[in-house]
Design a protein around this motif. Structure first.
Motif, PDB file in Angstrom:
ATOM      1  N   HIS A 177     -55.242  41.133 -55.861  1.00 53.70           N
ATOM      2  CA  HIS A 177     -55.383  40.411 -54.713  1.00 53.70           C
ATOM      3  C   HIS A 177     -54.710  39.000 -54.881  1.00 53.70           C
ATOM      4  N   VAL A 178     -53.747  38.857 -54.051  1.00 53.44           N
ATOM      5  CA  VAL A 178     -52.873  37.540 -54.042  1.00 53.44           C
ATOM      6  C   VAL A 178     -53.490  36.664 -52.756  1.00 53.44           C
ATOM      7  N   MET A 179     -53.718  35.515 -53.364  1.00 48.32           N
ATOM      8  CA  MET A 179     -54.235  34.688 -52.310  1.00 48.32           C
ATOM      9  C   MET A 179     -53.421  33.336 -52.253  1.00 48.32           C
ATOM     10  N   PRO A 180     -52.438  33.437 -51.670  1.00 47.97           N
ATOM     11  CA  PRO A 180     -51.619  32.110 -51.721  1.00 47.97           C
ATOM     12  C   PRO A 180     -52.476  30.748 -50.737  1.00 47.97           C
ATOM     13  N   GLY A 181     -53.371  31.106 -50.132  1.00 46.79           N
ATOM     14  CA  GLY A 181     -54.103  30.100 -49.187  1.00 46.79           C
ATOM     15  C   GLY A 181     -55.286  29.673 -49.958  1.00 46.79           C
ATOM     16  N   ASP A 182     -56.252  29.263 -49.217  1.00 46.92           N
ATOM     17  CA  ASP A 182     -57.583  28.760 -49.791  1.00 46.92           C
ATOM     18  C   ASP A 182     -58.614  29.761 -50.218  1.00 46.92           C
ATOM     19  N   ILE A 183     -58.950  29.495 -51.531  1.00 48.26           N
ATOM     20  CA  ILE A 183     -59.746  30.629 -52.009  1.00 48.26           C
ATOM     21  C   ILE A 183     -61.202  30.559 -51.525  1.00 48.26           C
ATOM     22  N   GLU A 184     -61.574  29.480 -50.758  1.00 48.65           N
ATOM     23  CA  GLU A 184     -62.862  29.326 -50.521  1.00 48.65           C
ATOM     24  C   GLU A 184     -63.046  30.617 -49.007  1.00 48.65           C
ATOM     25  N   GLN A 185     -61.825  30.537 -48.390  1.00 47.58           N
ATOM     26  CA  GLN A 185     -61.877  31.541 -47.262  1.00 47.58           C
ATOM     27  C   GLN A 185     -61.696  32.825 -47.476  1.00 47.58           C
ATOM     28  N   VAL A 186     -61.380  33.148 -48.521  1.00 50.44           N
ATOM     29  CA  VAL A 186     -61.031  34.675 -48.972  1.00 50.44           C
ATOM     30  C   VAL A 186     -62.089  35.213 -50.075  1.00 50.44           C
ATOM     31  N   TRP A 187     -62.811  34.219 -50.642  1.00 46.44           N
ATOM     32  CA  TRP A 187     -63.528  34.554 -51.714  1.00 46.44           C
ATOM     33  C   TRP A 187     -64.671  35.833 -51.263  1.00 46.44           C
ATOM     34  N   PRO A 188     -65.367  35.431 -50.164  1.00 47.01           N
ATOM     35  CA  PRO A 188     -66.539  36.565 -49.863  1.00 47.01           C
ATOM     36  C   PRO A 188     -65.719  37.869 -49.896  1.00 47.01           C
ATOM     37  N   ALA A 189     -64.621  37.984 -49.365  1.00 46.24           N
ATOM     38  CA  ALA A 189     -63.969  39.500 -49.570  1.00 46.24           C
ATOM     39  C   ALA A 189     -63.670  39.902 -50.911  1.00 46.24           C
ATOM     40  N   VAL A 190     -63.143  38.911 -51.760  1.00 44.24           N
ATOM     41  CA  VAL A 190     -62.841  39.083 -53.182  1.00 44.24           C
ATOM     42  C   VAL A 190     -64.145  39.698 -53.857  1.00 44.24           C
ATOM     43  N   ASN A 191     -65.178  38.809 -53.820  1.00 47.80           N
ATOM     44  CA  ASN A 191     -66.532  39.234 -54.219  1.00 47.80           C
ATOM     45  C   ASN A 191     -66.933  40.520 -53.932  1.00 47.80           C
ATOM     46  N   ALA A 192     -66.765  40.887 -52.559  1.00 49.46           N
ATOM     47  CA  ALA A 192     -67.395  42.092 -52.215  1.00 49.46           C
ATOM     48  C   ALA A 192     -66.327  43.168 -52.547  1.00 49.46           C
ATOM     49  N   TRP A 193     -65.184  43.033 -52.901  1.00 49.24           N
ATOM     50  CA  TRP A 193     -64.244  43.914 -53.570  1.00 49.24           C
ATOM     51  C   TRP A 193     -64.362  44.019 -54.953  1.00 49.24           C
ATOM     52  N   GLY A 194     -65.469  43.377 -55.761  1.00 43.84           N
ATOM     53  CA  GLY A 194     -65.428  43.883 -57.027  1.00 43.84           C
ATOM     54  C   GLY A 194     -64.544  43.169 -58.042  1.00 43.84           C
ATOM     55  N   GLY A 195     -64.173  41.856 -57.801  1.00 45.95           N
ATOM     56  CA  GLY A 195     -63.227  41.313 -58.810  1.00 45.95           C
ATOM     57  C   GLY A 195     -63.660  41.392 -60.065  1.00 45.95           C
ATOM     58  N   THR A 196     -62.648  41.531 -61.193  1.00 43.25           N
ATOM     59  CA  THR A 196     -62.960  41.439 -62.508  1.00 43.25           C
ATOM     60  C   THR A 196     -62.249  40.507 -63.430  1.00 43.25           C
ATOM     61  N   GLY A 197     -61.409  39.704 -62.704  1.00 37.69           N
ATOM     62  CA  GLY A 197     -60.755  38.553 -63.236  1.00 37.69           C
ATOM     63  C   GLY A 197     -59.684  37.755 -62.270  1.00 37.69           C
ATOM     64  N   ILE A 198     -59.609  36.518 -62.704  1.00 38.39           N
ATOM     65  CA  ILE A 198     -58.910  35.611 -61.881  1.00 38.39           C
ATOM     66  C   ILE A 198     -57.957  35.091 -62.786  1.00 38.39           C
ATOM     67  N   ILE A 199     -56.426  34.603 -62.255  1.00 48.08           N
ATOM     68  CA  ILE A 199     -55.752  33.735 -62.585  1.00 48.08           C
ATOM     69  C   ILE A 199     -55.326  32.709 -61.506  1.00 48.08           C
ATOM     70  N   ALA A 200     -55.466  31.342 -61.581  1.00 48.07           N
ATOM     71  CA  ALA A 200     -55.646  30.613 -60.426  1.00 48.07           C
ATOM     72  C   ALA A 200     -55.204  29.045 -60.702  1.00 48.07           C
ATOM     73  N   ARG A 201     -54.667  28.526 -59.819  1.00 53.38           N
ATOM     74  CA  ARG A 201     -54.261  26.978 -59.974  1.00 53.38           C
ATOM     75  C   ARG A 201     -55.542  26.496 -59.015  1.00 53.38           C
ATOM     76  N   ILE A 202     -56.238  25.804 -59.775  1.00 52.15           N
ATOM     77  CA  ILE A 202     -57.646  25.208 -59.579  1.00 52.15           C
ATOM     78  C   ILE A 202     -57.434  24.025 -58.690  1.00 52.15           C
ATOM     79  N   SER A 203     -57.120  23.758 -57.624  1.00 49.84           N
ATOM     80  CA  SER A 203     -56.852  22.437 -56.621  1.00 49.84           C
ATOM     81  C   SER A 203     -57.986  21.601 -56.313  1.00 49.84           C
ATOM     82  N   THR A 204     -59.244  22.205 -56.167  1.00 49.85           N
ATOM     83  CA  THR A 204     -60.351  21.313 -55.544  1.00 49.85           C
ATOM     84  C   THR A 204     -61.349  21.415 -56.346  1.00 49.85           C
ATOM     85  N   ASP A 205     -62.365  20.863 -56.274  1.00 55.77           N
ATOM     86  CA  ASP A 205     -63.697  20.844 -57.028  1.00 55.77           C
ATOM     87  C   ASP A 205     -64.549  21.958 -56.284  1.00 55.77           C
ATOM     88  N   ARG A 206     -64.349  22.326 -55.137  1.00 56.41           N
ATOM     89  CA  ARG A 206     -65.073  23.449 -54.556  1.00 56.41           C
ATOM     90  C   ARG A 206     -64.471  24.982 -54.973  1.00 56.41           C
TER      91      ARG A 206
END
Length: 396
Positions: free
Chosen positions: A44-73
């Motif tokens: 699941h490639v997310m070039p935008g804001d993770i907060e906007q797409v995370w609910p879908a990823v959560n429901a999608w049943g994600g098992t791992g993350i590789i991320a550039r963590i740009s904000t506290d949120r």
């Protein structure tokens, strides 16, 4: 969780990486290669804001993350998920021991090696002055590049002019351009500049155009990332340090696979190494008082792979071989033959890293009589065989 045809659960990996920069695209290519060889993975490639797409990823049943963590949120969202995560280029506060992000495995560029490679490249141009243009927020990787760059210059007996990050009110390019142009105009000339990354380097070339400063005659510029589109769009085309991002992405994916399987891991840093400097017009000039040597070096760079001899160079610049050798050693501290060999070997290295040409063809187009002779010269000068050099970058 969906299963493969073999009955195994398919890992579902969220990737929060920028696709607008070559670094992010290279890492993604390495991850994709691992997934194709050892998967299947659902990515699941997310070039935008993770907060906007995370609910879908959560429901999608994600098992791992590789991320550039740009904000506290984003950090809180990822930490709250409890999923195995590899962070990309953590910031200064994120690396503090008290910050839970500091305990995550990290994928980052070996910025110290980048700074040293840039210094060597510019020092070879025999420039009298040097400078560094920071990334706009001066984050840790930019600081590490600056520190290594300045330290190597100090060892060579020269200082470094540093363009500091602009205040928040001037961080939009339209507001910053005049500030950067003013700084460039005040610099001693000629000068060699390292820009923290290619985007920053292109801004420098634009500011030079705005200020009627010549590149490379007044200011020689080298960037980082070797984003070919950005580098070729610069006026003139910009030299840049290439990074082994695909290997970094591949190794990060391999580590995440192990983390998802075992759920236990120790903090680990995966370094993306620089491979070579891709020389373009922005650093194509030597700055020497002896213009005959400059002309000779330009001839060598243009014709070295045509199997030229020292006598060919001497004839081109109109002096005897002995006179050319003496002036070469006085100006550069090396022989003409050494320069010819250096240029040919740099060509060989680029072909080994960037193509899959067999050694026979590489020998033919880089000025060597046969692959056996090339292998002997390469091992003597580089310390390893051409195949070992190529294998350092080759992925499984």
């Amino acid at each position: 969780m969906r299963k493969s045809r073999l009955g195994r659960e398919i890992p579902r990996v969220a990737l929060l990486l920028e696709t607008s920069r070559e670094v992010g695209r290279g890492i993604l290519r390495g991850i994709l290669r691992y997934a194709r060889l050892h998967g299947p993975w659902a990515l699941h490639v997310m070039p935008g804001d993770i907060e906007q797409v995370w609910p879908a990823v959560n429901a999608w049943g994600g098992t791992g993350i590789i991320a550039r963590i740009s904000t506290d949120r984003i950090a809180q969202t990822i930490l709250h998920s409890g999923l195995p995560t590899i962070a990309v280029d953590l910031g200064k506060e994120q690396l503090e021991p008290s910050n839970p992000l500091s305990h995550l495995p990290e994928l980052c560029v070996n910025s110290r090696a980048v700074g040293l490679a840039a210094a060597e490249h510019l020092l070879e141009r025999k420039l009298p002055h040097y400078g560094y243009v920071r990334e706009i927020h001066n984050i840790p990787w930019s600081q590490r590049r600056e520190q290594a760059f300045c330290e190597r210059l100090a060892q060579a007996g020269v200082s470094c002019n540093v363009y500091k990050e602009p205040p928040p009110s001037a961080r939009k390019w339209g507001h910053e351009q005049e500030r950067l142009s003013k700084w460039l105009r005040k610099l001693p000339k000629p000068i060699g500049l390292l820009a923290a990354m290619d985007i920053r380097g292109r801004q420098v070339t634009e500011a030079c155009l705005e200020s009627s400063l010549r590149v490379p005659e007044d200011i020689a510029i080298v960037g980082v990332d070797n984003d070919e589109l950005l580098c070729e769009l610069s006026v003139p085309p910009m030299s840049s340090i290439a990074l082994d991002t695909e290997r970094g992405g591949y190794e990060a994916a391999a580590l995440l696979a192990n983390m998802m399987l075992h759920r236990k891991y120790k903090p680990k840093k995966i370094l993306i190494e620089p491979t070579h400097v891709v020389t373009r017009e922005s650093t194509s000039t030597l700055f020497l008082a002896d213009h005959l040597v400059v002309e000779a070096v330009r001839f060598v760079y243009t014709h070295a792979t045509h199997r030229i001899q020292v006598t060919d160079v001497a004839e081109r610049v109109g002096v005897s071989r002995r006179s050319l050798e003496m002036r070469f050693r006085r100006a550069l501290g090396r022989s003409v033959q050494n320069m010819i060999r250096h240029v040919c070997l740099e060509k060989v290295k680029a072909l080994l890293l960037d193509t899959q040409l067999p050694l026979r063809q590489i020998a033919d187009v880089s000025g060597y009589n046969d692959p056996s002779y090339l292998g002997k010269v390469f091992r003597r000068e580089v310390g390893i065989t051409p195949q070992q050099f190529r294998d350092k970058k080759r992925l499984p």
